[in-house]
Design a protein around this motif. Structure first.
Motif, PDB file in Angstrom:
ATOM      1  N   LYS A 239     -15.225  15.472 -20.682  1.00 13.56           N
ATOM      2  CA  LYS A 239     -14.879  16.415 -19.622  1.00 13.56           C
ATOM      3  C   LYS A 239     -14.665  17.807 -20.195  1.00 13.56           C
ATOM      4  CE  LYS A 239     -13.906  17.024 -15.231  1.00 13.56           C
ATOM      5  NZ  LYS A 239     -14.897  16.779 -14.186  1.00 13.56           N
ATOM      6  N   ASN A 240     -15.273  18.807 -19.560  1.00 13.67           N
ATOM      7  CA  ASN A 240     -15.131  20.199 -20.005  1.00 13.67           C
ATOM      8  C   ASN A 240     -14.426  20.989 -18.914  1.00 13.67           C
ATOM      9  OD1 ASN A 240     -15.395  22.861 -20.858  1.00 13.67           O
ATOM     10  ND2 ASN A 240     -17.426  22.526 -21.720  1.00 13.67           N
ATOM     11  N   LEU A 241     -13.173  21.378 -19.182  1.00 12.53           N
ATOM     12  CA  LEU A 241     -12.378  22.098 -18.198  1.00 12.53           C
ATOM     13  C   LEU A 241     -12.450  23.608 -18.375  1.00 12.53           C
ATOM     14  CD1 LEU A 241      -9.153  19.873 -18.112  1.00 12.53           C
ATOM     15  CD2 LEU A 241     -11.109  19.809 -16.581  1.00 12.53           C
ATOM     16  N   THR A 265       4.641  19.547 -24.078  1.00 13.59           N
ATOM     17  CA  THR A 265       5.387  18.883 -23.013  1.00 13.59           C
ATOM     18  C   THR A 265       4.927  19.333 -21.630  1.00 13.59           C
ATOM     19  OG1 THR A 265       7.339  18.705 -24.434  1.00 13.59           O
ATOM     20  CG2 THR A 265       7.692  18.459 -22.066  1.00 13.59           C
ATOM     21  N   VAL A 266       4.612  20.630 -21.494  1.00 10.78           N
ATOM     22  CA  VAL A 266       4.235  21.159 -20.170  1.00 10.78           C
ATOM     23  C   VAL A 266       2.734  21.175 -19.936  1.00 10.78           C
ATOM     24  CG1 VAL A 266       6.300  22.589 -20.073  1.00 10.78           C
ATOM     25  CG2 VAL A 266       4.189  23.560 -21.007  1.00 10.78           C
ATOM     26  N   CYS A 267       1.940  20.971 -20.988  1.00 11.55           N
ATOM     27  CA  CYS A 267       0.474  21.027 -20.834  1.00 11.55           C
ATOM     28  C   CYS A 267      -0.024  19.846 -20.013  1.00 11.55           C
ATOM     29  CB  CYS A 267      -0.207  21.035 -22.199  1.00 11.55           C
ATOM     30  SG  CYS A 267      -2.017  21.058 -22.097  1.00 11.55           S
ATOM     31  N   PRO A 268      -0.732  20.078 -18.894  1.00 14.13           N
ATOM     32  CA  PRO A 268      -1.198  18.967 -18.046  1.00 14.13           C
ATOM     33  C   PRO A 268      -2.461  18.294 -18.563  1.00 14.13           C
ATOM     34  CG  PRO A 268      -1.839  21.046 -17.056  1.00 14.13           C
ATOM     35  CD  PRO A 268      -1.035  21.396 -18.287  1.00 14.13           C
ATOM     36  N   ASP A 269      -3.107  18.873 -19.568  1.00 16.56           N
ATOM     37  CA  ASP A 269      -4.413  18.357 -19.991  1.00 16.56           C
ATOM     38  C   ASP A 269      -4.504  18.039 -21.476  1.00 16.56           C
ATOM     39  OD1 ASP A 269      -5.925  18.588 -17.424  1.00 16.56           O
ATOM     40  OD2 ASP A 269      -5.334  20.678 -17.627  1.00 16.56           O
ATOM     41  N   LEU A 270      -3.350  17.951 -22.153  1.00 16.82           N
ATOM     42  CA  LEU A 270      -3.316  17.531 -23.559  1.00 16.82           C
ATOM     43  C   LEU A 270      -4.253  18.359 -24.435  1.00 16.82           C
ATOM     44  CD1 LEU A 270      -3.261  13.651 -22.973  1.00 16.82           C
ATOM     45  CD2 LEU A 270      -1.327  15.202 -23.233  1.00 16.82           C
ATOM     46  N   CYS A 271      -4.110  19.675 -24.338  1.00 20.32           N
ATOM     47  CA  CYS A 271      -4.988  20.583 -25.074  1.00 20.32           C
ATOM     48  C   CYS A 271      -4.584  20.745 -26.536  1.00 20.32           C
ATOM     49  CB  CYS A 271      -4.978  21.977 -24.428  1.00 20.32           C
ATOM     50  SG  CYS A 271      -5.470  21.998 -22.710  1.00 20.32           S
ATOM     51  N   GLY A 290      -3.609  23.621 -33.505  1.00 15.07           N
ATOM     52  CA  GLY A 290      -4.323  24.569 -32.656  1.00 15.07           C
ATOM     53  C   GLY A 290      -4.574  24.020 -31.267  1.00 15.07           C
ATOM     54  N   ILE A 291      -5.494  24.650 -30.552  1.00 12.27           N
ATOM     55  CA  ILE A 291      -5.804  24.311 -29.157  1.00 12.27           C
ATOM     56  C   ILE A 291      -7.263  23.888 -29.044  1.00 12.27           C
ATOM     57  CG2 ILE A 291      -5.872  25.180 -26.780  1.00 12.27           C
ATOM     58  CD1 ILE A 291      -3.834  27.306 -27.636  1.00 12.27           C
ATOM     59  N   ASP A 292      -7.498  22.777 -28.369  1.00 10.73           N
ATOM     60  CA  ASP A 292      -8.862  22.375 -28.053  1.00 10.73           C
ATOM     61  C   ASP A 292      -9.211  22.990 -26.696  1.00 10.73           C
ATOM     62  OD1 ASP A 292     -11.286  21.174 -27.544  1.00 10.73           O
ATOM     63  OD2 ASP A 292     -10.696  19.243 -28.392  1.00 10.73           O
ATOM     64  N   TYR A 293      -9.904  24.119 -26.729  1.00 11.29           N
ATOM     65  CA  TYR A 293     -10.170  24.884 -25.506  1.00 11.29           C
ATOM     66  C   TYR A 293     -11.129  24.179 -24.548  1.00 11.29           C
ATOM     67  CZ  TYR A 293      -7.667  28.891 -27.425  1.00 11.29           C
ATOM     68  OH  TYR A 293      -6.692  29.717 -27.922  1.00 11.29           O
ATOM     69  N   GLN A 294     -11.752  23.078 -24.999  1.00 11.46           N
ATOM     70  CA  GLN A 294     -12.597  22.315 -24.082  1.00 11.46           C
ATOM     71  C   GLN A 294     -11.779  21.777 -22.916  1.00 11.46           C
ATOM     72  OE1 GLN A 294     -14.897  19.149 -25.879  1.00 11.46           O
ATOM     73  NE2 GLN A 294     -14.955  17.973 -23.982  1.00 11.46           N
ATOM     74  N   HIS A 324     -12.243  29.750 -31.942  1.00 15.79           N
ATOM     75  CA  HIS A 324     -10.839  29.478 -32.241  1.00 15.79           C
ATOM     76  C   HIS A 324     -10.402  28.062 -31.870  1.00 15.79           C
ATOM     77  CE1 HIS A 324     -10.786  33.889 -32.439  1.00 15.79           C
ATOM     78  NE2 HIS A 324      -9.654  33.770 -33.112  1.00 15.79           N
ATOM     79  N   THR A 325     -11.290  27.276 -31.312  1.00 11.82           N
ATOM     80  CA  THR A 325     -10.896  25.930 -30.898  1.00 11.82           C
ATOM     81  C   THR A 325     -10.673  25.024 -32.100  1.00 11.82           C
ATOM     82  OG1 THR A 325     -11.393  24.201 -29.282  1.00 11.82           O
ATOM     83  CG2 THR A 325     -13.183  24.874 -30.733  1.00 11.82           C
ATOM     84  N   VAL A 326      -9.711  24.119 -31.976  1.00 13.40           N
ATOM     85  CA  VAL A 326      -9.469  23.053 -32.951  1.00 13.40           C
ATOM     86  C   VAL A 326      -9.677  21.741 -32.211  1.00 13.40           C
ATOM     87  CG1 VAL A 326      -7.786  21.947 -34.462  1.00 13.40           C
ATOM     88  CG2 VAL A 326      -7.804  24.439 -34.240  1.00 13.40           C
ATOM     89  N   HIS A 327     -10.694  20.996 -32.612  1.00  8.21           N
ATOM     90  CA  HIS A 327     -11.082  19.814 -31.848  1.00  8.21           C
ATOM     91  C   HIS A 327     -10.136  18.642 -32.093  1.00  8.21           C
ATOM     92  CE1 HIS A 327     -14.820  21.398 -30.260  1.00  8.21           C
ATOM     93  NE2 HIS A 327     -15.154  21.820 -31.468  1.00  8.21           N
ATOM     94  N   HIS A 328      -9.904  17.894 -31.029  1.00  8.76           N
ATOM     95  CA  HIS A 328      -9.212  16.617 -31.173  1.00  8.76           C
ATOM     96  C   HIS A 328     -10.076  15.678 -32.010  1.00  8.76           C
ATOM     97  CE1 HIS A 328      -5.724  16.974 -28.573  1.00  8.76           C
ATOM     98  NE2 HIS A 328      -6.457  17.520 -27.626  1.00  8.76           N
ATOM     99  N   LEU A 329      -9.447  14.848 -32.791  1.00 10.39           N
ATOM    100  CA  LEU A 329     -10.154  13.832 -33.558  1.00 10.39           C
ATOM    101  C   LEU A 329      -9.845  12.459 -32.964  1.00 10.39           C
ATOM    102  CD1 LEU A 329      -9.581  15.134 -37.204  1.00 10.39           C
ATOM    103  CD2 LEU A 329     -11.601  15.423 -35.747  1.00 10.39           C
ATOM    104  N   PHE A 330     -10.806  11.916 -32.238  1.00  7.15           N
ATOM    105  CA  PHE A 330     -10.632  10.623 -31.612  1.00  7.15           C
ATOM    106  C   PHE A 330     -11.182   9.543 -32.558  1.00  7.15           C
ATOM    107  CE2 PHE A 330     -11.072  13.637 -28.045  1.00  7.15           C
ATOM    108  CZ  PHE A 330      -9.843  13.422 -27.427  1.00  7.15           C
ATOM    109  N   ASP A 331     -10.307   8.642 -32.963  1.00  9.34           N
ATOM    110  CA  ASP A 331     -10.686   7.658 -33.988  1.00  9.34           C
ATOM    111  C   ASP A 331     -11.857   6.780 -33.586  1.00  9.34           C
ATOM    112  OD1 ASP A 331      -8.612   8.624 -35.503  1.00  9.34           O
ATOM    113  OD2 ASP A 331      -7.174   7.082 -34.864  1.00  9.34           O
ATOM    114  N   LEU A 332     -11.925   6.423 -32.323  1.00  6.14           N
ATOM    115  CA  LEU A 332     -12.947   5.457 -31.885  1.00  6.14           C
ATOM    116  C   LEU A 332     -14.157   6.128 -31.237  1.00  6.14           C
ATOM    117  CD1 LEU A 332     -10.579   2.739 -30.385  1.00  6.14           C
ATOM    118  CD2 LEU A 332     -11.530   2.892 -32.692  1.00  6.14           C
ATOM    119  N   ILE A 333     -14.248   7.447 -31.354  1.00  2.00           N
ATOM    120  CA  ILE A 333     -15.362   8.178 -30.756  1.00  2.00           C
ATOM    121  C   ILE A 333     -16.016   9.039 -31.809  1.00  2.00           C
ATOM    122  CG2 ILE A 333     -16.060   9.884 -29.013  1.00  2.00           C
ATOM    123  CD1 ILE A 333     -13.745   8.959 -27.315  1.00  2.00           C
ATOM    124  N   THR A 334     -17.329   8.993 -31.869  1.00  5.21           N
ATOM    125  CA  THR A 334     -18.063   9.818 -32.829  1.00  5.21           C
ATOM    126  C   THR A 334     -18.200  11.227 -32.291  1.00  5.21           C
ATOM    127  OG1 THR A 334     -19.324   7.902 -33.580  1.00  5.21           O
ATOM    128  CG2 THR A 334     -20.200  10.082 -34.121  1.00  5.21           C
TER     129      THR A 334
END
Length: 336
Positions: A239-241, A265-271, A290-294, A324-334
């Motif tokens: 999903k790209n917000l 705590t207040v971020c609704p989209d886990l950025c 950092g922030i994953d701007y996606q 400037h984005t810092v990507h989330h690292l999802f263990d089970l997703i390439t």
């Protein structure tokens, strides 16, 4: 009664506004139709289509005009617009905003890019491209994007009277928001005066893209995924917000961060992206990287919650989020 510049086979001049919730396209469509009916002596109708009523969700507003002798019995979505108003440039990433346009259609875009750049981005073959930096005007005048877009729209649709529109603005906002009337009028005037437009002829030997109705799915018995699998669910990591941001985003300064997690705590989209490390005392500690701007839709709640100057609000510029984005690292997703 004024003469419409173009009409379709049913006698309608049609306008479609492409936007996201929070930019005022729904209200703009209603005010535009009212100004046409009251000021130009035409028949007119306005209605909108959207999903969940929240900031950042896609919105379409549909407006039809015709002469007084033509009845309006069609309230289906505008599929072949003579004018398209794109309230948010990034919508073109996920929505075909120019769907169904003619070679003489006008596309008005809220952008800082040149018409040549936008022609390339949108893949337009022909038509008029009009550009207005409505977001900057709205921020400067402390008003909304819709007023600047309406001003530009009235410049492009010369059968509409801008003075009538100003009366509609005063009447619509005067009772509930009297303090916003003057800034709305100023924003409207700036949109009217600052819009730039350029017409492109259809190249010899080429034709416009074939029109395909929006209610006809591209998936059929021979094109759907095996087993009918949903390949891009709305709640997935795909999903790209970013298209939901309306001009502002949070900027992160790592040196000022105390890793208190108030922003998370207040971020609704886990950025926010965190990493577990050992601190100076040998204890396990979560550090904000950092922030994953996606996933950031620009709600700016994190800035209000931040107790330091680590997060600040700034105008989004081309390429800032990507660099400037810092990507989330999802263990089970390439990650690609």
């Amino acid at each position: 009664m004024v003469q419409l510049p173009k009409v379709n086979e049913l006698g309608f001049f049609e306008i479609r506004l492409e936007s996201i919730g929070g930019l005022g396209a729904n209200l703009a469509g209603k005010m535009l139709a009212e100004a046409g009916v009251v000021g130009a002596g035409m028949n007119g109708v306005s209605f909108s289509s959207y999903g969940s009523e929240k900031k950042g969700s896609p919105v379409k507003a549909h407006i039809r005009f015709c002469d007084l002798n033509t009845p309006i019995r069609d309230t289906s979505p505008v599929e072949r617009p003579h004018v398209v108003g794109v309230f948010h440039e990034s919508l073109a990433k996920t929505v075909n905003v120019i769907s169904g346009i003619y070679e003489h259609s006008t596309v008005l875009i809220n952008s800082t890019k040149s018409s040549e750049e936008l022609k390339e981005v949108l893949g337009m073959k022909a038509g008029m491209i009009a550009v207005i930096d409505a977001s900057s005007i709205a921020l400067k005048e402390k008003n909304r994007v819709n007023m600047a877009m309406l001003g530009a729209m009235f410049r492009l649709c010369d059968f509409l009277d801008p003075e009538i529109m100003k009366g509609v603005i005063e009447q619509s906002l005067g009772k509930k928001y009297p303090q916003a009337v003057q800034s709305a009028l100023t924003t409207f005037d700036r949109g009217y005066n600052e819009v730039k437009f350029l017409h492109y002829e259809l190249p010899a030997g080429e034709s416009m893209p074939q029109y395909v109705r929006s209610d006809i799915s591209s998936l059929g018995y021979d094109t759907q995924p095996i087993g009918g699998v949903i390949t891009n669910p709305g709640n997935s990591f795909l999903k790209n917000l970013s298209i939901s941001r309306s001009g502002m985003l949070p900027a992160f300064e790592k040196e000022s961060c105390i890793n208190c997690a108030q922003c998370d705590t207040v971020c609704p989209d886990l950025c926010f992206v965190w990493e577990e490390r050992i601190d100076k005392k040998g204890r396990s500690q979560m550090y904000l990287e950092g922030i994953d701007y996606q996933y950031c839709k620009g709600c700016l709640k994190c800035i209000e919650a931040c107790p330091t100057s680590a997060l600040s609000s700034q105008r989004e510029t081309e390429g800032y989020a990507d660099s400037h984005t810092v990507h989330h690292l999802f263990d089970l997703i390439t990650q690609s």
